[in-house]
Scaffold this active site. Structure first.
Site, PDB file in Angstrom:
ATOM      1  N   CYS A   1       2.488   2.968   9.485  1.00  0.00           N
ATOM      2  CA  CYS A   1       1.558   3.105  10.613  1.00  0.00           C
ATOM      3  C   CYS A   1       2.296   3.033  11.945  1.00  0.00           C
ATOM      4  CB  CYS A   1       0.519   1.981  10.595  1.00  0.00           C
ATOM      5  SG  CYS A   1      -0.491   1.887   9.121  1.00  0.00           S
TER       6      CYS A   1
ATOM      7  N   ARG B   1      -6.797  -3.213   9.846  1.00  0.00           N
ATOM      8  CA  ARG B   1      -6.548  -4.643   9.703  1.00  0.00           C
ATOM      9  C   ARG B   1      -5.064  -4.885   9.429  1.00  0.00           C
ATOM     10  NH1 ARG B   1      -9.294  -7.925   4.845  1.00  0.00           N
ATOM     11  NH2 ARG B   1      -7.673  -6.775   3.736  1.00  0.00           N
TER      12      ARG B   1
ATOM     13  N   CYS C   1      -4.125   6.340  11.911  1.00  0.00           N
ATOM     14  CA  CYS C   1      -3.373   6.402  13.178  1.00  0.00           C
ATOM     15  C   CYS C   1      -2.406   7.583  13.242  1.00  0.00           C
ATOM     16  CB  CYS C   1      -2.629   5.091  13.421  1.00  0.00           C
ATOM     17  SG  CYS C   1      -1.282   4.762  12.263  1.00  0.00           S
TER      18      CYS C   1
ATOM     19  N   ARG D   1       4.034   6.788   2.869  1.00  0.00           N
ATOM     20  CA  ARG D   1       3.267   7.934   3.338  1.00  0.00           C
ATOM     21  C   ARG D   1       2.508   7.549   4.607  1.00  0.00           C
ATOM     22  NH1 ARG D   1       0.508   5.623  -0.815  1.00  0.00           N
ATOM     23  NH2 ARG D   1      -1.759   5.314  -0.569  1.00  0.00           N
TER      24      ARG D   1
ATOM     25  N   CYS E   1      -0.202   6.885   7.472  1.00  0.00           N
ATOM     26  CA  CYS E   1      -1.571   6.399   7.579  1.00  0.00           C
ATOM     27  C   CYS E   1      -2.466   7.529   8.094  1.00  0.00           C
ATOM     28  CB  CYS E   1      -1.616   5.209   8.541  1.00  0.00           C
ATOM     29  SG  CYS E   1      -3.278   4.640   8.965  1.00  0.00           S
TER      30      CYS E   1
ATOM     31  N   CYS F   1      -1.797   0.788  15.433  1.00  0.00           N
ATOM     32  CA  CYS F   1      -2.847   1.152  14.477  1.00  0.00           C
ATOM     33  C   CYS F   1      -3.987   0.127  14.512  1.00  0.00           C
ATOM     34  CB  CYS F   1      -2.278   1.249  13.065  1.00  0.00           C
ATOM     35  SG  CYS F   1      -3.485   1.822  11.853  1.00  0.00           S
TER      36      CYS F   1
ATOM     37  N   THR G   1       0.811  -1.221   0.000  1.00  0.00           N
ATOM     38  CA  THR G   1       0.000   0.000   0.000  1.00  0.00           C
ATOM     39  C   THR G   1       0.841   1.267   0.000  1.00  0.00           C
ATOM     40  OG1 THR G   1      -0.129   0.049   2.427  1.00  0.00           O
ATOM     41  CG2 THR G   1      -1.844  -1.179   1.251  1.00  0.00           C
TER      42      THR G   1
END
Length: 392
Positions: A65, A72, A99, A94, A96, A69, A61
């Site tokens: 995080c 999932r 969180c 980048r 999240c 966090c 992705t």
């Protein structure tokens, strides 16, 4: 007004009562950092205490995080770890939006600013004032502060004043002078703040225990000659390779009484705990430390017999994962060996590390505890087998 602490950050040093910086992850000499497997376990646990120690980067992705966090969990094969948000962003990830791991630095700066305000204020500032100064809502800042420090702002201010009071009691000529020097508006507030805490009466702190009665004995054990001393509240010293002179240096103006029939049962229980080490929490203690030290000592008492923990484990257990070095200092400041089982703390690499009374004693204690747990488990299994046979 009080002078702000020299380095007002996130806690107390275990030995000196001074404020310490527990934002930077400082490890005791020889303690390795946590590995990726341990980091992944903390991610699976959504461990808030690990926020700020590292970030979790998801290759599929491109997002990074906090360990805590709530999103999932990704597949382990798609995850890598970076020490800081800046390094994650430099690698192309980048933040999240759920969180907000990039807000950790802002949180740390806000908590540091609040601690400086608390340290400089004659009266503890309100939560609303702290939140307004740092740019957070009161409820959110309460959560941010408690996650970083382990205490609410109000509880932290109370702990700071108690620590100042302990220092003042050794410096001032009277308890009253120490109470006002520590920032309490009246003696009643000082005694209310200390109600229920372990330790001698505040007056006994003046001039090394003046007014306190301490009963002591030298007792032969399989680990060597043991010094045990106690007040009416409980055991205040348990050590090896020390004598009355060492005890008198620790409490120079206390009344020391060698032996006493009314303390014989307590001392017998102490000897039993030494010879058959296990859970000694039923033995009353009379110890006092900083808020940080007492949190560490309580964590030590929660380690089950037969098990060990690292300094990093202890720091994490009290909600201060970056205070590893301070946790080691607090461990070493323990006045009551075995009953507060500092021998159950080892280095992160599995080696024994140090022990105030020698590694041979530490090794014997750990071996006895492991053997005792193994014997108990074997007895439980035999008992369960007998019950099964009876049911058939």
């Amino acid at each position: 007004m009080f002078d702000s602490p020299a380095a007002p950050r996130f806690g107390y040093d275990g030995n000196s009562n001074a404020m310490i910086d527990i934002v930077s992850p400082a490890l005791p000499d020889g303690t390795p950092p946590i590995d990726d497997d341990a980091r992944w376990q903390r991610v699976l646990m959504r461990d808030r205490a690990s926020d700020g120690l590292f970030v979790t980067c998801v290759r599929t992705t491109g997002i990074y995080c906090r360990p805590s966090c709530a999103a999932r969990h990704p597949g382990r094969a798609n995850v890598e770890f970076r020490p800081t948000p800046a390094e994650a962003e430099a690698a192309g990830f980048r933040a999240c939006l759920r969180c907000r791991p990039d807000a950790v630095a802002r949180d740390e700066a806000a908590v540091a600013e609040a601690i400086a305000l608390i340290g400089a204020a004659e009266k503890p500032p309100t939560l609303d004032r702290l939140a307004a100064t740092t740019g957070y809502s009161p409820a959110h800042f309460q959560r941010v502060f408690k996650r970083a420090v382990g205490l609410s702002p109000a509880a932290y201010a109370r702990a700071m004043r108690r620590t100042r009071a302990g220092e003042a009691l050794t410096r001032e000529d009277s308890v009253a002078q120490a109470i006002y020097a520590a920032g309490f508006s009246a003696p009643s507030r000082f005694y209310a703040a200390h109600e229920g805490r372990l330790g001698m009466a505040p007056s006994a702190w003046v001039a090394g225990g003046a007014g306190a009665e301490i009963h002591w004995a030298m007792i032969g054990t399989s680990l060597g000659r043991m010094l045990v001393a106690a007040t009416a509240k409980g055991v205040c010293r348990l050590s090896f390779d020390e004598d009355e002179a060492a005890l008198r240096r620790r409490f120079p103006h206390a009344t020391l009484i060698e032996g006493s029939a009314k303390f014989a049962d307590l001392f017998d229980r102490v000897v039993a705990a030494v010879e058959t080490p296990g859970d000694g929490r039923a033995i009353p203690l009379d110890v006092r430390g900083t808020a940080f030290q007492e949190a560490v000592w309580q964590a030590l008492q929660r380690i089950p017999p037969g098990e060990t923990r690292s300094y990093a484990d202890i720091a994490a257990a009290i909600g201060r994962p970056k205070a590893v070095r301070a946790a080691g200092s607090a461990n070493g400041a323990n006045n009551v060996a075995i009953l507060i089982p500092c021998h159950r703390v080892i280095r992160g690499d599995g080696t024994l590390g140090g022990y105030a009374y020698g590694l041979d004693r530490k090794r014997i204690l750990l071996d006895r505890e492991r053997d005792g747990v193994s014997d108990q488990r074997g007895g439980d299994q035999r008992a369960a087998g007998s019950l099964g046979g009876a049911q058939e």
